[in-house]
Design an enzyme around this catalytic site. Structure first.
Site, short mmCIF file in Angstrom:
data_model
loop_
_atom_site.label_atom_id
_atom_site.label_comp_id
_atom_site.label_asym_id
_atom_site.label_seq_id
_atom_site.Cartn_x
_atom_site.Cartn_y
_atom_site.Cartn_z
N SER A 75 50.10 41.37 47.54
CA SER A 75 48.93 41.37 48.41
C SER A 75 49.16 41.96 49.80
CB SER A 75 48.49 39.92 48.55
OG SER A 75 47.71 39.73 49.68
N ASP A 80 34.01 37.54 48.46
CA ASP A 80 34.31 37.54 47.03
C ASP A 80 35.47 36.63 46.62
OD1 ASP A 80 36.21 38.98 48.35
OD2 ASP A 80 36.04 40.81 47.18
N HIS A 81 36.36 36.33 47.56
CA HIS A 81 37.57 35.59 47.18
C HIS A 81 37.42 34.08 47.19
CE1 HIS A 81 39.56 39.44 47.49
NE2 HIS A 81 40.74 38.91 47.22
N ARG A 128 47.10 41.59 38.24
CA ARG A 128 48.35 40.87 38.56
C ARG A 128 48.53 39.68 37.66
NH1 ARG A 128 47.81 41.63 44.92
NH2 ARG A 128 48.62 43.75 44.79
N ARG A 174 47.88 40.35 52.34
CA ARG A 174 47.60 39.22 53.24
C ARG A 174 48.65 39.13 54.34
NH1 ARG A 174 48.82 35.32 48.11
NH2 ARG A 174 47.40 36.87 47.26
N ASP A 200 43.04 44.64 51.78
CA ASP A 200 43.29 44.13 50.45
C ASP A 200 44.09 45.21 49.72
OD1 ASP A 200 41.95 41.92 48.38
OD2 ASP A 200 42.65 43.76 47.44
C1 MIC Z 1 45.17 39.77 45.58
O1 MIC Z 1 44.75 40.41 44.62
O2 MIC Z 1 46.31 39.28 45.62
C2 MIC Z 1 44.29 39.60 46.78
C3 MIC Z 1 43.93 38.17 46.87
O3 MIC Z 1 43.10 40.33 46.61
C4 MIC Z 1 45.05 40.10 48.00
C5 MIC Z 1 44.37 39.86 49.27
C6 MIC Z 1 44.50 38.47 49.77
O4 MIC Z 1 45.55 37.86 49.67
O5 MIC Z 1 43.52 37.98 50.33
C7 MIC Z 1 45.45 41.57 47.95
O6 MIC Z 1 45.59 42.11 46.90
O7 MIC Z 1 45.70 42.16 49.01
FE1 SF4 Z 2 39.95 39.96 43.83
FE2 SF4 Z 2 42.44 40.83 44.36
FE3 SF4 Z 2 41.75 39.95 41.93
FE4 SF4 Z 2 40.79 42.19 42.78
S1 SF4 Z 2 42.93 41.74 42.41
S2 SF4 Z 2 39.63 40.60 41.72
S3 SF4 Z 2 40.49 41.82 44.94
S4 SF4 Z 2 41.84 38.76 43.81
#
Ligand code: MIC
Ligand code: SF4
Length: 756
Positions: free
Chosen positions: A643, A95-96, A448, A645, A160
């Protein structure tokens, strides 16, 4: 199809006994969070009243979920453990990695060809190790999990931070780094600091313009981005039960934005309805039978102050719609105060783009309520005054809203539908003109809004709101517009008001989907070969990090003293860098490029102490590495917020940073650092942050006696020849100290498997 029904039935068969046992030992009624935690203790762990916020406890999660951007590292690590198959049901969701630009079909096709190597890797490694694989286009991990896997009373972890979304279905669902997922998939226990408990009592009922999103926007304003750290937030009260299951999901989802370990709601009829609507009547029936064990005890909810560490009460009948932002999700402004705040802060009030969807807000209910506003555009002679985009959360929702004509309504007003993926929420938005870096305002229903997150432009001010409010604001094109009180001028020059949104909690005709995008793993994957090309730019096999040298660590150069907010987006940026998530060396070229250097207030410009010259952070760190010199990163409050990550921990580790010393950490990042064998320390006296100078060479002392609860000494050798010693705290337990000594948790696991 109901996934893992046997597992759920087994859980439910055991749950009453386990809950009763915990209630007896603790000698008091239990919150829902405690019921789930105590019924998921790792085999052999005895029930005791674990000290909240202090005791580390081993748990046995029911399942693991991973998304493509983090799964690569998690599975590269899993691949080195020597296991033949995952020990608990696990899934991967693509999805990312899909860039949003033209529209869903074109964007998806482009992503499929650009990321072919990575998708093939994820598909084959999933197939090999018995992991369910959700193809690109199937939807965003958290929506797909809610629709298919989440179940009341269950416990899951996911790579995640928004894994917490599944709290909407009464789970304890927690975001973790890939190394934690790797442990659980390898059949090991999962360790968590026993969380504190925050109770949120919801009275009254949502009405008019207010939606579930406003509950969490309000809570974020109260608790701030770190107020939920190491706590589980449990919602209860008449306001909770009167809300939809997906609305609960939205609230739990954004619990990540207050740093909470997770959030949850007790099982109620709304969850039963959702389970049935998503084809899981068997799960609803089973849950109905043990209902009382799937929610907090009545005494707890009647006297919350007695049982929770903190209690907040919100009256939904009086709650106003909120807009949170810019640049941080906890800057909460009720809509009635927006005009005043925008003027005071000089925020541009023209809204360029309104974006709805994402894993937070893309339920059928959300979209149907937004559509009720989109319909009024034509009916009332209005037009859209901002660009407007929709990212559906799953193919099931997308198919159903298309069937029900919603996509047509959006299309008629000029909205664009992106692929069922993260897209703009994670910087995978090819926004025209973003490179000009103009100051501008957008509103979205994502979770976010850190600087540069959506479009890479540091001057984009992003405000978070409910999808309904985003839709109304996109129609008005004006941040000052309050749909509750204000009117808009229509094509006849008349003043018209928007009617409050209305919609359906669940589709009246049920959900439908042609191809949900699921690929089941092979029954025996032992012959599947995983091919990672040696010259690949996207994937790189991992090498074991080196073990601790067994002495104090001397002569570390200060790489950067980060000032203010330093989220994982600042440490390891997403957007264009997502393509290197499977290649540790390549992604390391973004190390800390978003962090502000305390000494010159600039990003990605730090002093190389070997040459005296200023240069980018990654290049400077590579110079230290080449010279065989370790380094240290210093940071402010809530370092690593956001995140899950683990790249934000692996990259500094790979490039030779040894220590991260900050005022405070966000939970997942702190664990990620420990897992990778780094030293994650906090100032015993926060004021010592001011003592760190740009040319410092730093020693860490006390490591020979490294023990839980014992401070370490940090010696600051200043350029003028003087030196001073400050104290650093840490939260390592014995096991985590072992990881540090071995050079990382994976080295420990590998050794264990090799010796078995
Ligand atoms: C996000 O919302 O920041 C992400 C991208 O979903 C991350 C995960 C990632 O960095 O791959 C998260 O929320 O953990
Ligand atoms: Fe994707 Fe993270 Fe955004 Fe949710 S918050 S849509 S998991 S990037």
């Amino acid at each position: 199809m109901v996934f893992d029904l046997d597992l759920i039935r087994k859980r439910y068969a055991e749950m009453p006994g386990k809950v009763e046992a915990a209630r007896k030992t603790l000698g008091r009624p239990l919150t829902l969070a405690e019921k789930i935690l105590y019924s998921h203790l790792w085999e052999g762990v005895n029930i005791e009243d674990f000290a909240r916020g202090k005791a580390y406890v081993d748990f046995a999660p029911d399942r693991v979920a991973m998304q493509d951007a983090t799964a690569q590292m998690a599975l590269l690590q899993f691949d080195t453990t020597g296991r033949k198959r995952v020990a608990v049901p696990s899934t991967v969701h693509c999805d990312h990695l899909i860039v949003a630009k033209t529209g869903s079909k074109e964007d998806l096709n482009k992503a499929l060809s650009e990321n072919e190597e990575v998708f093939n890797f994820l598909s084959s490694i999933s197939n090999k190790y018995g992991i369910g694989f959700w193809k690109p286009g199937a939807g965003i991990i958290h929506q797909v999990v809610l629709e298919n896997y989440a179940f009341p009373g269950g416990m899951m972890i996911g790579t995640d931070s928004h894994t917490v979304n599944a709290g909407g279905l009464g789970m304890i669902a927690i975001g973790v780094g890939g190394a934690d997922a790797c442990d659980v998939m390898a059949g090991l226990s999962w360790e968590l600091l026993m969380p504190k408990l925050i109770g949120v009592k919801l009275t009254g009922k949502l009405n008019g313009w207010t939606s579930a999103k406003d509950v969490i926007l309000k809570v974020a304003g109260i608790l701030t981005v770190k107020g939920g750290t190491n706590a589980i937030v449990e919602y209860f009260g008449e306001g909770a039960t009167s809300m939809s299951c997906t609305g609960k999901g939205t609230i739990c989802n954004m619990g990540a934005e207050i740093g909470a370990t997770t959030s949850t709601f007790g099982y109620d009829d709304s969850m039963g309805r959702y389970l049935r609507a998503t084809g899981r009547a068997e799960v609803a029936d089973a849950a109905d039978q043990i209902r009382e064990y799937l929610t907090g005890d009545a005494e707890v909810y009647a006297n919350p102050d007695k049982y929770f560490d903190q209690v907040i009460e919100i009256n939904l009948s009086e709650l106003e719609p909120h807009l949170n932002g810019p640049f941080t999700p906890d800057l909460a402004t009720p809509i009635s105060k927006m005009k005043e705040e925008a003027a005071k802060n000089g925020w541009p009030t023209k809204i360029e783009v309104g974006l709805i969807g994402s894993c937070t807000n893309s339920s059928y209910e959300d979209i149907s309520r937004s559509v009720s506003l989109a319909r009024q555009v034509k009916e009332k002679g209005l037009k859209l005054n901002s660009e407007f985009t929709i990212t559906p959360g799953s193919e099931q929702v997308r198919y159903t809203i298309e069937r029900d004509g919603f996509l047509d309504v959006f299309g008629q007003i000029g909205a664009k539908v992106f692929a069922n993926a993260c897209g703009p929420c994670i910087g995978m938005w090819d926004r025209m003109g973003a490179e000009k870096q103009e100051r501008n305002t957008i509103v979205h229903s994502f979770n976010r809004n850190f600087a540069k997150r959506a479009d890479g432009n540091p001057n984009t001010l992003a405000f978070v709101a409910s999808p309904e409010l985003v839709t109304a604001l996109a129609i008005a094109g004006d941040l000052n517009f309050n749909p509750i009180t204000d009117t808009l001028t229509n094509d006849k020059g008349e003043q018209v008001k928007l009617d409050p949104p209305s919609g359906d909690e669940l589709p009246q005709k049920g959900f439908s989907v042609e191809d949900a995008g699921y690929q089941a793993p092979a029954a025996d994957g032992s012959s599947v070969v995983i091919d990672v090309k040696a010259d690949s730019k996207r994937l790189q096999l991992l090498y074991p990090f080196s073990a601790w040298e067994g002495t104090d660590i001397k002569g570390l150069k200060l790489l950067i003293k980060a000032k203010g907010k330093c989220t994982t987006d600042h440490i390891s940026m997403a957007g264009p860098w997502l393509k290197f998530r499977g290649h540790l060396d390549n992604i390391s070229n973004n190390l800390l490029i978003g962090a502000t250097n305390f000494f010159n207030e600039k990003t990605d410009l730090v002093k190389n102490q070997l040459t005296g010259e200023y240069g980018p952070v990654p290049a400077t760190q590579r110079a230290y590495k080449a010279a065989g010199i370790g380094s240290i990163v210093v940071g402010d409050e809530n370092y690593g917020e956001g995140s899950s990550r683990e790249h934000a921990a692996m990259q500094p580790r790979h490039l030779g940073v040894r220590v991260v010393l900050v005022k405070s950490f966000a939970r997942i990042h702190e664990t990620n650092l420990k897992k990778q064998g780094m030293l994650a320390l906090t100032f015993a006296d926060k004021a010592d942050y001011d003592k760190i100078q740009e040319d410092d060479t730093i020693d860490i002392e006390g490591l020979l006696a490294f023990a839980p609860g014992k401070t370490l000494q940090v010696v600051l050798n200043h350029k003028d020849g003087s030196s001073e010693t400050i104290q650093a705290n840490h939260s390592y337990n014995a096991q985590q100290i072992h990881w540090f000594k071995e050079g990382g948790a994976l080295n420990v696991i590998r050794k264990e498997f090799a010796s078995n």
